[in-house]
Design an enzyme around this catalytic site. Sequence first.
Site, PDB file in Angstrom:
ATOM      1  N   HIS A  64     -10.390  -3.063  -0.953  1.00 24.06           N
ATOM      2  CA  HIS A  64     -11.184  -2.460   0.246  1.00 24.06           C
ATOM      3  C   HIS A  64     -12.710  -1.082  -0.929  1.00 24.06           C
ATOM      4  O   HIS A  64     -12.070  -0.980  -1.129  1.00 24.06           O
ATOM      5  CB  HIS A  64     -10.561  -1.470   0.753  1.00 24.06           C
ATOM      6  N   TYR A  82       0.671  -1.021   0.103  1.00 19.61           N
ATOM      7  CA  TYR A  82      -0.185  -0.156   0.229  1.00 19.61           C
ATOM      8  C   TYR A  82       1.018   1.078   0.025  1.00 19.61           C
ATOM      9  O   TYR A  82       1.553   0.937   0.562  1.00 19.61           O
ATOM     10  CB  TYR A  82      -0.344  -0.417   0.971  1.00 19.61           C
ATOM     11  N   TYR A 101       0.055 -10.289   0.609  1.00 17.25           N
ATOM     12  CA  TYR A 101       0.878  -9.713   1.347  1.00 17.25           C
ATOM     13  C   TYR A 101       0.555  -9.764   3.009  1.00 17.25           C
ATOM     14  O   TYR A 101      -0.369 -10.803   3.907  1.00 17.25           O
ATOM     15  CB  TYR A 101       0.666  -8.147   1.749  1.00 17.25           C
ATOM     16  N   HIS A 154      -6.801  -8.100  -2.835  1.00 17.49           N
ATOM     17  CA  HIS A 154      -8.355  -8.043  -2.012  1.00 17.49           C
ATOM     18  C   HIS A 154      -8.325  -6.741  -1.879  1.00 17.49           C
ATOM     19  O   HIS A 154      -7.491  -6.254  -2.307  1.00 17.49           O
ATOM     20  CB  HIS A 154      -8.784  -8.261  -0.675  1.00 17.49           C
ATOM     21  N   ARG A 163      -2.650 -12.491   3.690  1.00 18.70           N
ATOM     22  CA  ARG A 163      -3.869 -12.431   3.297  1.00 18.70           C
ATOM     23  C   ARG A 163      -4.022 -12.079   1.868  1.00 18.70           C
ATOM     24  O   ARG A 163      -3.295 -11.773   0.643  1.00 18.70           O
ATOM     25  CB  ARG A 163      -3.988 -10.268   3.387  1.00 18.70           C
TER      26      ARG A 163
HETATM   27 FE   LIG Z   1      -5.672  -5.269   2.369  1.00 13.86          FE
END
Ligand SMILES: [Fe+2]
Length: 219
Positions: free
Chosen positions: A155, A103, A142, A153, A150
Amino acid sequence: MKSLDNINRRFILKASVSLVTATTSLAVLANSSIAITPKQPEGPFYPIKPQQDKDLDLTEVQGSTKPAKGEIIEVTGTVFDQDNRPLANAVVDIWQANAAGRYAHEQDSNDAPLDPNFQGWGIVKTDERGFYRFKTVKPGAYQVSKQWSRPPHIHFKVAKRGYRELITQMYFSGEMLNDTDALLQEAPAEQRHQLIVDFSTAKDNMAKQGVFNLVLAKI
Ligand SMILES: [Fe+2]
């Protein structure tokens, strides 16, 4: 006595038939409303740095000549209310990791590389048919901890006046990590499929497309 017994039996039978009819009508009525999209945690990476470019194309950053790295995908869908009516002018806000699973957020300590050509964040409004569309790249998986990675995905935060704001996450079908992801498992088992989207189809060499419909609850 015998005939009275018969009358009673006939009455009971008639009453049962009416009850079945009434129950069926209720079930039909119930089916006209649709299940609200399950909520998911917002997570720690909602963008905090102001960003000029938040349009529907996350694969291009204004002023840059290079596209984002990764597999380009198209996420489309319709925002509905519980009565299956499309909601125009709903705000659909998405944010995600880049193709390497990073991110653009100062709290993300993952050492995967940032991609300066990836927009990472987009906000659109649904059109008069409740429809929205984003062009983006498939986010990478990640690691959160030694035991937990995870799955890819995206958000979502969806808002419209008169409805409860919905914060959720969209997942990709066929990902092994889906089965062990602590957050996806928080969604009720019978509703998990509402959060998992199939991206296996692509039209005429275009980007793979997936449809993620969202259902908001009235306040
Ligand atoms: Fe996330």
